[in-house]
Motif scaffolding. Structure first.
Motif, PDB file in Angstrom:
ATOM      1  N   ILE A  88       1.011  16.276  17.905  1.00  0.00           N
ATOM      2  CA  ILE A  88       1.909  16.013  16.776  1.00  0.00           C
ATOM      3  C   ILE A  88       1.147  16.206  15.467  1.00  0.00           C
ATOM      4  CG2 ILE A  88       3.539  14.398  15.773  1.00  0.00           C
ATOM      5  CD1 ILE A  88       3.453  12.837  18.361  1.00  0.00           C
ATOM      6  N   GLY A  89      -0.070  15.670  15.418  1.00  0.00           N
ATOM      7  CA  GLY A  89      -0.809  15.823  14.171  1.00  0.00           C
ATOM      8  C   GLY A  89      -2.216  15.271  14.287  1.00  0.00           C
ATOM      9  N   GLU A  90      -2.981  15.415  13.165  1.00  0.00           N
ATOM     10  CA  GLU A  90      -4.360  14.902  13.131  1.00  0.00           C
ATOM     11  C   GLU A  90      -4.528  14.064  11.882  1.00  0.00           C
ATOM     12  OE1 GLU A  90      -7.669  17.522  13.658  1.00  0.00           O
ATOM     13  OE2 GLU A  90      -6.650  18.582  15.300  1.00  0.00           O
ATOM     14  N   VAL A  91      -5.452  13.138  11.951  1.00  0.00           N
ATOM     15  CA  VAL A  91      -5.706  12.293  10.777  1.00  0.00           C
ATOM     16  C   VAL A  91      -7.195  11.962  10.769  1.00  0.00           C
ATOM     17  CG1 VAL A  91      -5.158  10.131  11.972  1.00  0.00           C
ATOM     18  CG2 VAL A  91      -4.812  10.290   9.509  1.00  0.00           C
ATOM     19  N   LEU A  92      -7.759  11.822   9.551  1.00  0.00           N
ATOM     20  CA  LEU A  92      -9.193  11.493   9.429  1.00  0.00           C
ATOM     21  C   LEU A  92      -9.351   9.995   9.207  1.00  0.00           C
ATOM     22  CD1 LEU A  92     -10.611  14.365   7.196  1.00  0.00           C
ATOM     23  CD2 LEU A  92     -10.999  13.984   9.629  1.00  0.00           C
ATOM     24  N   THR A  93     -10.370   9.407   9.821  1.00  0.00           N
ATOM     25  CA  THR A  93     -10.610   7.984   9.566  1.00  0.00           C
ATOM     26  C   THR A  93     -11.263   7.833   8.196  1.00  0.00           C
ATOM     27  OG1 THR A  93     -12.708   8.204  10.723  1.00  0.00           O
ATOM     28  CG2 THR A  93     -10.864   7.335  11.976  1.00  0.00           C
ATOM     29  N   ASN A  94     -10.982   6.656   7.558  1.00  0.00           N
ATOM     30  CA  ASN A  94     -11.560   6.420   6.233  1.00  0.00           C
ATOM     31  C   ASN A  94     -12.916   5.729   6.398  1.00  0.00           C
ATOM     32  OD1 ASN A  94     -10.971   3.838   6.937  1.00  0.00           O
ATOM     33  ND2 ASN A  94      -9.221   3.626   5.559  1.00  0.00           N
ATOM     34  N   ALA A  95     -13.483   5.270   5.308  1.00  0.00           N
ATOM     35  CA  ALA A  95     -14.826   4.676   5.324  1.00  0.00           C
ATOM     36  C   ALA A  95     -14.883   3.438   6.215  1.00  0.00           C
ATOM     37  CB  ALA A  95     -15.264   4.350   3.907  1.00  0.00           C
ATOM     38  N   GLU A  96     -13.724   2.732   6.376  1.00  0.00           N
ATOM     39  CA  GLU A  96     -13.724   1.538   7.249  1.00  0.00           C
ATOM     40  C   GLU A  96     -13.463   1.914   8.706  1.00  0.00           C
ATOM     41  OE1 GLU A  96     -11.150   0.573   4.333  1.00  0.00           O
ATOM     42  OE2 GLU A  96     -13.125   0.711   3.379  1.00  0.00           O
ATOM     43  N   GLY A  97     -13.390   3.198   9.004  1.00  0.00           N
ATOM     44  CA  GLY A  97     -13.127   3.622  10.374  1.00  0.00           C
ATOM     45  C   GLY A  97     -11.651   3.515  10.738  1.00  0.00           C
ATOM     46  N   ARG A  98     -10.827   3.342   9.732  1.00  0.00           N
ATOM     47  CA  ARG A  98      -9.401   3.169  10.016  1.00  0.00           C
ATOM     48  C   ARG A  98      -8.612   4.406   9.585  1.00  0.00           C
ATOM     49  NH1 ARG A  98      -8.216  -1.906  11.448  1.00  0.00           N
ATOM     50  NH2 ARG A  98      -9.903  -3.400  11.096  1.00  0.00           N
ATOM     51  N   ALA A  99      -7.490   4.579  10.219  1.00  0.00           N
ATOM     52  CA  ALA A  99      -6.606   5.668   9.811  1.00  0.00           C
ATOM     53  C   ALA A  99      -5.174   5.272  10.118  1.00  0.00           C
ATOM     54  CB  ALA A  99      -6.963   6.948  10.579  1.00  0.00           C
ATOM     55  N   GLU A 100      -4.258   5.817   9.353  1.00  0.00           N
ATOM     56  CA  GLU A 100      -2.829   5.589   9.584  1.00  0.00           C
ATOM     57  C   GLU A 100      -2.148   6.932   9.683  1.00  0.00           C
ATOM     58  OE1 GLU A 100      -1.583   1.386   7.530  1.00  0.00           O
ATOM     59  OE2 GLU A 100      -0.961   3.256   6.624  1.00  0.00           O
ATOM     60  N   TYR A 101      -1.314   7.066  10.699  1.00  0.00           N
ATOM     61  CA  TYR A 101      -0.606   8.335  10.832  1.00  0.00           C
ATOM     62  C   TYR A 101       0.892   8.063  10.896  1.00  0.00           C
ATOM     63  CZ  TYR A 101       1.046  12.759  12.612  1.00  0.00           C
ATOM     64  OH  TYR A 101       1.738  13.933  12.753  1.00  0.00           O
ATOM     65  N   ALA A 102       1.625   8.678   9.965  1.00  0.00           N
ATOM     66  CA  ALA A 102       3.081   8.498   9.943  1.00  0.00           C
ATOM     67  C   ALA A 102       3.704   9.504  10.918  1.00  0.00           C
ATOM     68  CB  ALA A 102       3.616   8.723   8.541  1.00  0.00           C
ATOM     69  N   PRO A 106       6.273  11.926  12.497  1.00  0.00           N
ATOM     70  CA  PRO A 106       7.387  12.703  11.925  1.00  0.00           C
ATOM     71  C   PRO A 106       8.733  12.143  12.370  1.00  0.00           C
ATOM     72  CG  PRO A 106       5.838  14.128  13.099  1.00  0.00           C
ATOM     73  CD  PRO A 106       5.344  12.749  13.264  1.00  0.00           C
ATOM     74  N   LYS A 107       9.696  12.176  11.442  1.00  0.00           N
ATOM     75  CA  LYS A 107      10.997  11.550  11.723  1.00  0.00           C
ATOM     76  C   LYS A 107      11.771  12.298  12.811  1.00  0.00           C
ATOM     77  CE  LYS A 107      11.941   8.907   7.615  1.00  0.00           C
ATOM     78  NZ  LYS A 107      10.728   9.214   6.836  1.00  0.00           N
ATOM     79  N   ASP A 108      11.469  13.593  12.954  1.00  0.00           N
ATOM     80  CA  ASP A 108      12.283  14.374  13.893  1.00  0.00           C
ATOM     81  C   ASP A 108      11.675  14.438  15.287  1.00  0.00           C
ATOM     82  OD1 ASP A 108      10.131  15.790  13.155  1.00  0.00           O
ATOM     83  OD2 ASP A 108      11.177  17.618  12.567  1.00  0.00           O
ATOM     84  N   LEU A 109      10.673  13.614  15.565  1.00  0.00           N
ATOM     85  CA  LEU A 109      10.074  13.624  16.906  1.00  0.00           C
ATOM     86  C   LEU A 109      11.110  13.104  17.918  1.00  0.00           C
ATOM     87  CD1 LEU A 109       7.483  13.965  18.636  1.00  0.00           C
ATOM     88  CD2 LEU A 109       7.123  11.537  18.322  1.00  0.00           C
ATOM     89  N   ILE A 110      11.263  13.858  18.987  1.00  0.00           N
ATOM     90  CA  ILE A 110      12.288  13.483  19.981  1.00  0.00           C
ATOM     91  C   ILE A 110      11.625  12.766  21.149  1.00  0.00           C
ATOM     92  CG2 ILE A 110      13.952  14.404  21.639  1.00  0.00           C
ATOM     93  CD1 ILE A 110      14.524  16.592  19.565  1.00  0.00           C
ATOM     94  N   GLY A 111      12.154  11.611  21.487  1.00  0.00           N
ATOM     95  CA  GLY A 111      11.615  10.842  22.606  1.00  0.00           C
ATOM     96  C   GLY A 111      12.497  11.014  23.828  1.00  0.00           C
ATOM     97  N   ASP A 112      12.573   9.962  24.663  1.00  0.00           N
ATOM     98  CA  ASP A 112      13.460  10.056  25.824  1.00  0.00           C
ATOM     99  C   ASP A 112      14.875   9.641  25.419  1.00  0.00           C
ATOM    100  OD1 ASP A 112      13.325   7.367  25.560  1.00  0.00           O
ATOM    101  OD2 ASP A 112      12.288   6.978  27.458  1.00  0.00           O
ATOM    102  N   GLU A 113      15.728   9.350  26.426  1.00  0.00           N
ATOM    103  CA  GLU A 113      17.119   9.022  26.111  1.00  0.00           C
ATOM    104  C   GLU A 113      17.260   7.831  25.160  1.00  0.00           C
ATOM    105  OE1 GLU A 113      16.089  10.040  29.039  1.00  0.00           O
ATOM    106  OE2 GLU A 113      17.673  11.022  30.204  1.00  0.00           O
ATOM    107  N   GLN A 114      16.238   6.903  25.188  1.00  0.00           N
ATOM    108  CA  GLN A 114      16.293   5.762  24.282  1.00  0.00           C
ATOM    109  C   GLN A 114      15.458   6.004  23.031  1.00  0.00           C
ATOM    110  OE1 GLN A 114      15.524   4.463  27.847  1.00  0.00           O
ATOM    111  NE2 GLN A 114      17.734   4.721  27.957  1.00  0.00           N
TER     112      GLN A 114
END
Lengths: 452, 294
Positions: free
Chosen positions: B186-200, B202-210
């Protein structure tokens, strides 16, 4: 119908007819015992095969992923085909007031009952889990030809038994009243029970005629459906060789061929064994030969349509199938069945000599064997050529040959069918006595009068 | 099958003959072409990705001399034969191919072909290698899903020299969704100086029936750690599954059987059995009449 006779003459004639026609019930000699032993022994061997199949699963058969309908289904179609003769002889010809067919109608019903019963049984034997048979009724789909087929086979069996039983009632009463002492006691008890207190009154005869007429009318659509629906099991698919609109009438025409041949063989057996030359006369064989040649010609016409039209076009998949039949793996079976089961019999039976009892019976044996082979090459070659190109399939999926277990179970079905016919012949007169006597000009009152 | 193998064998011989015993001559003007792309980490990395998809199957892993045993043998990228080419020669050979070596002029863009040259040059002894394959480091990865904000929150640590775990900064974390036949990136993200990262997500990602998605979070190459699988996260759109047999169609379930078919079947069967019942009633009447006359 012949002119009425004097009561004295009538009584004498009736006694003779009854004596002749109860010979099958009374006669019991070494040959009878041997015949029973033969049938039961081979049937038991077949049942043992079935036991092995139930114990080890359908893997003991030659059926695999591609050819999932093997010898059993070919056998099923064969039995359904044979059973259809009951509809033709005891209903259609009866309703058309064709009198020569009357003495044969009980033979036809015997064959029909035995064949349709075995058609039902062979389907159960084809199931890997026969204990799940009820699921067909509980979970069956109304849109599936399989459910239609189960329904129509059951209905036809019921009607055939009724059509066998109802004309039998006056005969049973006759045997109950006039039966000689050499009929075993237990058989007499069965006759008394099944005769339903028949008195031979006009009202009772009226009821019998009424019920028979309804059954004869009912068996027309049901008889046609039984084999048409069986053909739909094949024709409702897209497979080459089955995907034709002609398959329904093609099956029905073929069924008359197989059934008529079977009836001729049984007739000849009774004629020889029970000394019934005056009842199954040369005339009857001549007419049966004419009937057989007629249905063979109709079947030949359908065969030409079934093979010539697609062979003219040779569409890819259809072409593979037809080449397989004409010159490939199945060509020997195909041409033998067409030659000895159709073309030669037609040519021979057009001559009067070959419609005499013995030649006709020999021809009928060939026709009957050929119609079994014909069912085999209707079912199996098509299954060996599925439409989807599938890779890396084991070779034994693509080629079917029946295993000994399948041969054993098939043998069982033939033995069981013959056993049913034998028991019916040993239990009940093979010709409807009262109908026959009436045709000879004997009054109903004399038929139903009690023993002096 | 044997026929096919023979055919391949003949083809290989034919191709091999073309290539054998001849120098691979490159036109003079092509030999001296300058590489328009810069020799840097980004281009070499891209060149490596291209190499892995297009070249590795014959030339093998760099430095391992495990290319396919063809005639002539496809040389290893680190080999002298390979490195003896000028950049222009390499570009020409990749572009046009010869014999068993396919031409990539029509399948790989010009820039990417030059990037492949950059990747090969990474192993030239005259060059300072920009892509160094360091031994992988032990790492720890923690991840959780914020379902309301549809975010994946990641925290990564790496084992230091003294065996203690330190915060892993500036590392690439890849997010993918587990599907029936492998993971969908889906995507890649870099960790910040605290070793943390947040990845949003995508709204159009399709999951299962639920709308449930199994999110897989993993660290890039060079780290030894198991990917974190976040099962059944409610972050996707529900999958629209068309009901193929909801209408009255043949071969449908009994609930959707065609009306005409059901009525014909029940009508025919009902009619036949009513008639049979009537006949059985006649038999009963025969018995009753007989009884009355006694």
């Amino acid at each position: 119908m012949e002119k009425s006779k004097s009561p004295e003459e009538s009584r004498k004639l009736l006694d003779k007819i009854t004596f002749d026609l109860t010979r099958s019930i009374v006669k019991r000699d070494e040959l009878t015992n041997f015949w029973y032993f033969f049938l039961i022994m081979f049937a038991a061997v077949g049942l043992w095969g079935w036991f092995i199949q139930i114990r080890d699963g359908l893997g003991v058969t030659g059926m695999r992923d591609y050819v999932s309908w093997g010898m059993y289904i070919a056998n099923f179609v064969f039995f359904v085909a044979v059973s259809l003769i009951g509809f033709l002889l005891s209903s259609a010809l009866h309703l058309l007031k064709i009198n020569w067919a009357k003495p044969i109608s009980r033979v036809a019903e015997q064959v029909a009952i035995a064949a349709v019963a075995l058609a039902g049984i062979i389907i159960v034997m084809d199931m890997g889990r026969p204990d799940r048979l009820l699921n067909v009724f509980i979970h069956g789909r109304f849109a599936s030809p399989i459910l239609w087929d189960v329904t129509v086979v059951t209905t036809y069996l019921t009607i055939s038994i009724l059509l066998f039983y109802i004309p039998l009632i006056p005969d049973l009463a006759l045997l109950r009243d006039k039966g000689t002492d050499d009929i075993p006691k237990w058989k007499m008890k069965v006759y008394t029970l099944l005769a339903l207190g028949w008195k031979g009154s006009a009202e009772q005869y009226k009821l019998v005629y009424h019920a028979m007429r309804i059954l004869m009318l009912l068996i027309l659509p049901v008889g046609l459906s039984i084999h048409t629906v069986t053909s739909w099991l094949f024709a409702a698919t897209l497979r080459s060789g089955w995907d034709t609109t002609i398959l329904g009438p093609y099956f029905v025409a073929g069924a008359f061929v197989a059934g008529a041949a079977a009836v001729v063989i049984v007739m000849y057996a009774y004629r020889q064994r029970y000394n019934l030359k005056d009842y199954f006369e040369d005339l009857h064989f001549d007419y049966m030969g004419k009937l057989l040649v007629f249905v063979c010609l109709v079947y030949l016409y359908f065969n030409i349509n079934e093979f010539l039209v697609p062979a003219y076009k040779m569409k890819t998949a259809e072409g593979i199938h037809l080449r397989n039949l004409f010159t490939g793996n199945f060509s020997v079976m195909f041409w033998l069945a067409q030659t000895f089961g159709l073309i030669l019999p037609i040519l021979l039976m057009l001559c009067k000599y070959f419609r005499k009892p013995l030649p006709l019976t020999i021809i009928s044996v060939f026709v009957l064997i050929a119609s079994w082979v014909k069912r085999y090459i209707i079912v199996i070659p098509t299954l060996e050529h599925p439409f989807l190109p599938v890779q890396n399939v084991p070779d034994h999926f693509k080629h079917y040959s029946p295993t000994s277990i399948e041969v054993m179970i098939t043998l069982f079905s033939f033995m069981a069918a013959l056993l049913i016919i034998t028991v019916l012949a040993k239990m009940f007169p093979v010709i409807t006595i009262w109908e026959y006597a009436e045709d000879k000009g004997i009054e109903k009152e004399i038929i139903s009068e009690p023993k002096n | 099958m044997i026929k096919k193998i023979n055919l391949i064998f003949v083809a290989i011989l034919f191709i091999a003959q073309q290539g054998m015993g001849q120098e691979w001559l490159v036109p003079e003007d092509q030999k001296t072409l300058k590489n328009p792309t810069e020799y840097n980490l980004s281009n070499v990395k891209k060149g490596k990705d291209l190499y892995l998809t297009n070249c590795k199957s014959c030339h093998g892993d760099a430095g391992k001399n495990n290319g396919l045993p063809l005639v002539p043998p496809p040389p290893d990228v680190t080999s002298d034969i390979m490195q003896a080419n000028t950049e222009g020669e390499l570009f020409y050979k990749i572009t046009n191919g010869r014999g068993g070596m396919p031409q990539f002029g029509s399948t790989i863009s010009e820039d990417d072909r030059w990037r492949l040259v950059n990747y090969i040059r990474n192993y030239n002894p005259a060059n300072e290698p920009v892509l160094v394959e360091a031994p992988p480091q032990k790492a720890k990865l923690l991840a959780s899903v914020n379902e309301t904000e549809k975010k994946v929150e990641v925290f990564a640590e790496v084992e230091g020299n003294d065996g203690k775990f330190l915060v892993l900064a500036n590392a690439s974390v890849s997010i993918s969704a587990k599907k029936a036949f492998g993971n969908l990136p889906i995507g890649e993200v870099l960790t910040n100086a605290e070793g943390r990262a947040e990845y949003a997500i995508p709204k159009d990602l399709i999951g299962d029936e639920q709308g449930l998605v199994n999110v897989v979070v993993s660290l890039g190459e060079g780290f030894v750690t198991d990917p974190v699988i976040l099962d059944a996260a409610k972050v996707g759109q529900p999958k629209q599954v068309p009901k193929l047999i909801k209408k009255e169609v043949l071969w449908s379930t009994n609930e959707n059987v065609q009306t005409w078919l059901l009525l014909s079947y029940l009508g025919a069967v009902g009619g036949a059995w009513l008639a049979i019942a009537y006949v059985v009633f006649q038999i009963f009447k025969i018995w009753r009449v007989g009884k009355q006359q006694e």
